[in-house]
Design a protein around this motif. Structure first.
Motif, mmCIF file in Angstrom:
data_model
loop_
_atom_site.group_PDB
_atom_site.id
_atom_site.type_symbol
_atom_site.label_atom_id
_atom_site.label_comp_id
_atom_site.label_asym_id
_atom_site.label_seq_id
_atom_site.Cartn_x
_atom_site.Cartn_y
_atom_site.Cartn_z
ATOM 1 N N UNK A 271 10.586 -0.211 6.558
ATOM 2 C CA UNK A 271 9.778 0.987 6.359
ATOM 3 C C UNK A 271 9.882 1.914 7.563
ATOM 4 N N UNK A 272 10.156 1.345 8.734
ATOM 5 C CA UNK A 272 10.229 2.099 9.987
ATOM 6 C C UNK A 272 11.626 1.930 10.547
ATOM 7 N N UNK B 272 1.918 -3.781 13.873
ATOM 8 C CA UNK B 272 2.182 -3.197 12.553
ATOM 9 C C UNK B 272 3.546 -2.529 12.517
ATOM 10 N N UNK B 273 3.874 -1.801 13.572
ATOM 11 C CA UNK B 273 5.179 -1.131 13.633
ATOM 12 C C UNK B 273 6.306 -2.160 13.554
ATOM 13 N N UNK C 53 3.549 8.667 4.967
ATOM 14 C CA UNK C 53 2.624 7.606 4.533
ATOM 15 C C UNK C 53 2.698 6.393 5.453
ATOM 16 N N UNK C 54 3.918 5.988 5.808
ATOM 17 C CA UNK C 54 4.073 4.842 6.715
ATOM 18 C C UNK C 54 3.422 5.145 8.058
ATOM 19 N N UNK C 55 3.662 6.344 8.591
ATOM 20 C CA UNK C 55 3.041 6.717 9.861
ATOM 21 C C UNK C 55 1.524 6.633 9.781
ATOM 22 N N UNK D 118 0.820 -1.212 0.000
ATOM 23 C CA UNK D 118 0.000 0.000 0.000
ATOM 24 C C UNK D 118 0.857 1.266 0.000
ATOM 25 N N UNK D 119 1.910 1.303 0.809
ATOM 26 C CA UNK D 119 2.744 2.504 0.889
ATOM 27 C C UNK D 119 3.402 2.803 -0.450
#
Length: 406
Positions: free
Chosen positions: A367-368, A358-359, A304-306, A266-267
Motif C-alpha cells: 500500500x505504501x 503502520x507504515x 486514503x492510505x496516508x 479498510x482502505x
C-alpha cells in the motif's frame, strides 16, 4: 519587522499567534504565553501594547528589556529557547519590543515554570491555559517523544488479533512458512517483537497498532479507528445525503494461499465506497476507449492510505472523514502534521511517519511505496494528468485535509 508591519499586527488585534503585553508582567506570565505559542504555531508577544491596542511603549531601556526576555526564555521555559528580539518605534518616543518564537518548534511540549512546577501550556484563540492530559500527550507525539501505537489496548488479549490475517502475513506476504504456532509462547513473543502486542502486568495485550492492523473487533476497542464516508448531492455539507457509511475493521486484507481476496481491508472498502458513489465516463486513449473515473484510483488510494497510517489516533471520538461533494472529494484526518513537517514540505517531497509500525506493515502489503513521497510523486502528477488540477492540502489546528477536485 518594520513600522508598517507592526501597526498592521496591532490593528489586527490579539489572536492565536499575537499577544499584547506590558513589559512589567511577572516572568511566569511571560513564560506561559511563550510556551502556549511554541506549542501551537509560534507567533509574537508585543511588549508595550495594551489590551485595547493602544501603544504604551517599553517601560525600561530596550537593552534591559531584551535581557529580561532572554532570561525568562532561559530560566522559565523547559526546554529553554532563544526567541527573536526586535525593537520598533510605531510612534515617536515609544518603543515596542517584539518577541517572536518560531512555528514548528521541534521540542514540544514546552512547559512554563509555575512556582516549583513545570506546566505545559496551550494556546486557544487569544487565551493561554494549562494543557489537558490528552493535549499534552498529542504534543509529545508531534515531536516524536511518544509512540501512541505502542500503547496496550485495555481489555484485549492475543485472541483479539485475527490469527488468519497474521498467518497470511507471515506465510504469503513475507513468504515465511516457519513462523511459530499460534497460541504458543514463541508466537506471543514474535508478536511482541513486531510491536503488535506488549506485556503489561503479567499479561500480553494487543497494542494500538496491532489492533488497527490485525484486530478482530477494532471498532469496539478503538472507536476512533474508522472512516466516516459521506456522499452529498451538492457542493456543501447537508442533512440530506446520498450515502453514509461507517467503515471500520482491520487495515489489511485477508487473502487465500493462492492470493484470492477473502476479506477487504479498510482502505479497499473506502475505495469501494467512492467507486459506488462517483461517476465513470469513457475516454479515448490512443485508438481505444477506456473508463475514466471522476477520481483516479492511484491518487485516491494514496490519499486514503496516508490518512489511516498518519492520522493522530490519540485524538478520541473522531473518525477520518471521507466526504464526496458534487465538485470535489475531501479526506480529513484528525491531528496536525507531525513535528516540523509543513504543507510546502509535503509538496516538495518531505517524508514523515507519525505511526512507523503502520507504515512498515502497509509497505509490506504494497500500500505504501519505499520512497514515502506519495503526495509529490503520485497524487500531484496523477491529478495534473487526470484533469489539470492540483490537490489542496489544508492544515488546521486539529486536522489535516486533502482535497481532490473533480
Amino acid at each position: 519587522m518594520n513600522r508598517t508591519d507592526l501597526l498592521q499586527l496591532i490593528a489586527g488585534g490579539e489572536n492565536s499567534r499575537v499577544e499584547f503585553k506590558r513589559d512589567d508582567i511577572p516572568p511566569e506570565r511571560m513564560a506561559s504565553r511563550l510556551a502556549g505559542l511554541l506549542n501551537l504555531d509560534g507567533g509574537h508577544v508585543l511588549l508595550g501594547i495594551e489590551d485595547d491596542r493602544s501603544i504604551s511603549g517599553l517601560s525600561r531601556a530596550t537593552v534591559k528589556a531584551e535581557e529580561w526576555v532572554m532570561q525568562v526564555a532561559s530560566d522559565h521555559l523547559q526546554p529553554s529557547v532563544i526567541p527573536t528580539w526586535e525593537v520598533v518605534e510605531p510612534q515617536d518616543g515609544l518603543a515596542v519590543g517584539i518577541v517572536t518564537v518560531p512555528a514548528n518548534a521541534p521540542d514540544k511540549p514546552y512547559k512554563a515554570k509555575q512556582g516549583s512546577h513545570w506546566v505545559t501550556k496551550v494556546r486557544v484563540g487569544t487565551t493561554t491555559r494549562d494543557a489537558t492530559r490528552e493535549e499534552e500527550q498529542r504534543l509529545y507525539q508531534q515531536s516524536g517523544g511518544l509512540r501512541y501505537g505502542l500503547k496496550p489496548v485495555p481489555g484485549t488479549s492475543l485472541e483479539d488479533l485475527d490469527t488468519r490475517r497474521l498467518q497470511d502475513y507471515f506465510a504469503r506476504v513475507l513468504s515465511d512458512s516457519d513462523h511459530p504456532v499460534p497460541g504458543s509462547e514463541p508466537w506471543a513473543q514474535l508478536l511482541c517483537n513486531l510491536e503488535l502486542a506488549t506485556k503489561s502486568h503479567g499479561q500480553t495485550l494487543a497494542t494500538v497498532d496491532g489492533m488497527l492492523l490485525f484486530g478482530l473487533r477494532v471498532g469496539r476497542f478503538l472507536p476512533q479507528s474508522g472512516i466516516r464516508a459521506v456522499c452529498y448531492d451538492g457542493p456543501a455539507p447537508d442533512y440530506a445525503v446520498r450515502a453514509d457509511e461507517k467503515i471500520t475493521g482491520s487495515l489489511v486484507p485477508l487473502r487465500s494461499e493462492e492470493g484470492t481476496l477473502l476479506e477487504t481491508g479498510v482502505v479497499d472498502r473506502a475505495w469501494d465506497f467512492v467507486r459506488r458513489n462517483t461517476g465513470v465516463s469513457a475516454a479515448l486513449q490512443g485508438a481505444q476507449s477506456v473508463q475514466r473515473w471522476d477520481y483516479p484510483e492511484s491518487a485516491l488510494r494514496e490519499v486514503l492510505v496516508n490518512s489511516v497510517v498518519h492520522r493522530d489516533y490519540s485524538i478520541l471520538g473522531t473518525d477520518i472523514m471521507l466526504s464526496i461533494f458534487s465538485d470535489r472529494l475531501e479526506v480529513q484526518s484528525p491531528g496536525r502534521l507531525p513535528n516540523t513537517v509543513t504543507v510546502s514540505g509535503m509538496r516538495a517531497g518531505a517524508r514523515y511517519a507519525r505511526n512507523q509500525v503502520l507504515v512498515n506493515f502497509m509497505r509490506d502489503y504494497r500500500y505504501v511505496d519505499a520512497r514515502g513521497m506519495g503526495i509529490r510523486n503520485k497524487v500531484m502528477p496523477v491529478m495534473a494528468s487526470h484533469n489539470g488540477s492540483e490537490p489542496d492540502l489544508i492544515e488546521e489546528e486539529h486536522r489535516f485535509t486533502v482535497c481532490l477536485w473533480k
